[in-house]
Design a protein around this motif. Structure first.
Motif, PDB file in Angstrom:
ATOM      1  N   TRP A   1       0.856  37.716 -24.537  1.00 42.95           N
ATOM      2  CA  TRP A   1       1.434  36.687 -24.867  1.00 42.95           C
ATOM      3  C   TRP A   1       3.271  36.514 -24.721  1.00 42.95           C
ATOM      4  O   TRP A   1       3.796  35.329 -24.627  1.00 42.95           O
TER       5      TRP A   1
ATOM      6  N   ASN B   1       9.527  22.555 -24.210  1.00 43.92           N
ATOM      7  CA  ASN B   1       7.955  22.715 -24.094  1.00 43.92           C
ATOM      8  C   ASN B   1       7.640  24.116 -24.432  1.00 43.92           C
ATOM      9  O   ASN B   1       7.282  24.922 -23.380  1.00 43.92           O
TER      10      ASN B   1
ATOM     11  N   GLN C   1       5.636  27.406 -24.827  1.00 42.95           N
ATOM     12  CA  GLN C   1       4.594  28.111 -24.348  1.00 42.95           C
ATOM     13  C   GLN C   1       4.486  29.497 -24.418  1.00 42.95           C
ATOM     14  O   GLN C   1       5.488  30.296 -24.087  1.00 42.95           O
ATOM     15  N   CYS C   2       3.019  30.059 -24.401  1.00 46.95           N
ATOM     16  CA  CYS C   2       3.269  31.535 -24.514  1.00 46.95           C
ATOM     17  C   CYS C   2       2.892  31.903 -22.822  1.00 46.95           C
ATOM     18  O   CYS C   2       3.013  30.986 -21.999  1.00 46.95           O
TER      19      CYS C   2
ATOM     20  N   GLU D   1       7.873  31.446 -18.004  1.00 47.91           N
ATOM     21  CA  GLU D   1       7.786  30.430 -18.951  1.00 47.91           C
ATOM     22  C   GLU D   1       8.435  30.576 -20.363  1.00 47.91           C
ATOM     23  O   GLU D   1       8.431  29.696 -21.151  1.00 47.91           O
TER      24      GLU D   1
ATOM     25  N   ASP E   1      12.453  31.530 -27.136  1.00 40.96           N
ATOM     26  CA  ASP E   1      11.190  30.990 -27.301  1.00 40.96           C
ATOM     27  C   ASP E   1      10.359  32.062 -27.779  1.00 40.96           C
ATOM     28  O   ASP E   1       9.531  31.668 -28.804  1.00 40.96           O
TER      29      ASP E   1
ATOM     30  N   VAL F   1       8.111  31.506 -31.119  1.00 41.46           N
ATOM     31  CA  VAL F   1       6.597  31.918 -31.375  1.00 41.46           C
ATOM     32  C   VAL F   1       6.293  32.567 -32.449  1.00 41.46           C
ATOM     33  O   VAL F   1       5.308  32.409 -33.445  1.00 41.46           O
TER      34      VAL F   1
END
Length: 147
Positions: free
Chosen positions: A17, A29, A31-32, A44, A49, A53
């Motif tokens: 991930w 936005n 996202q993993c 992504e 990021d 997370v």
């Protein structure tokens, strides 16, 4: 939170991930990474990021710990492309491949940022670190298959 178990054990394949590309600007936005091409950085997600997370994950674990739930977390187990099932199996047949062991120190050097972030998060929330490395590595050698 509603169930309020006495213990919670988290073991996940972090590299599945969290495979960030370079970059330090948090994406709007978050996202993993999708479940494709393991060990390849994904477009992504960037480093900012990935850190966000992990920050959110450990914030949730802290909330559970604050409720009196004992939290256990396993860091990323050693992994490299030799572990990919395509190197070992093809439909119902065993692939005759020369699958070599790899060095734990090489894995740790390649994934220092992730391992450090996980260890830092575990320590900050007072969780118990459960290292499963001994299940696949002895000294500095990680066997993909038992010789």
């Amino acid at each position: 939170k509603k169930l309020k178990p006495q213990r919670l054990y988290i073991i996940t394949f972090w590299l599945k991930w969290l495979r960030p590309s370079p970059g330090e600007t948090l994406s709007p936005n978050l996202q993993c990474c999708p479940n494709t091409e393991l060990l390849v950085p994904c477009a992504e997600m960037n480093m900012a990021d990935a850190r966000e997370v992990l920050r959110r994950f450990f914030a949730h674990m802290q909330e559970l710990s604050d409720l009196g739930i004992k939290v256990y977390i396993s860091p990323q187990e050693p992994y490299n492309s030799a572990y990919d099932r395509q190197h070992m199996l093809s439909l119902n047949e065993v692939v005759q491949a020369d699958i070599q062991p790899f060095r734990l120190s090489d894995f740790r050097a390649e994934h220092t940022w992730l391992l450090n972030e996980i260890d830092k998060g575990i320590a900050e929330i007072g969780a118990t670190r459960v290292d499963l490395t001994d299940n696949v590595c002895y000294n500095d050698v990680c066997e993909v298959v038992d010789p």
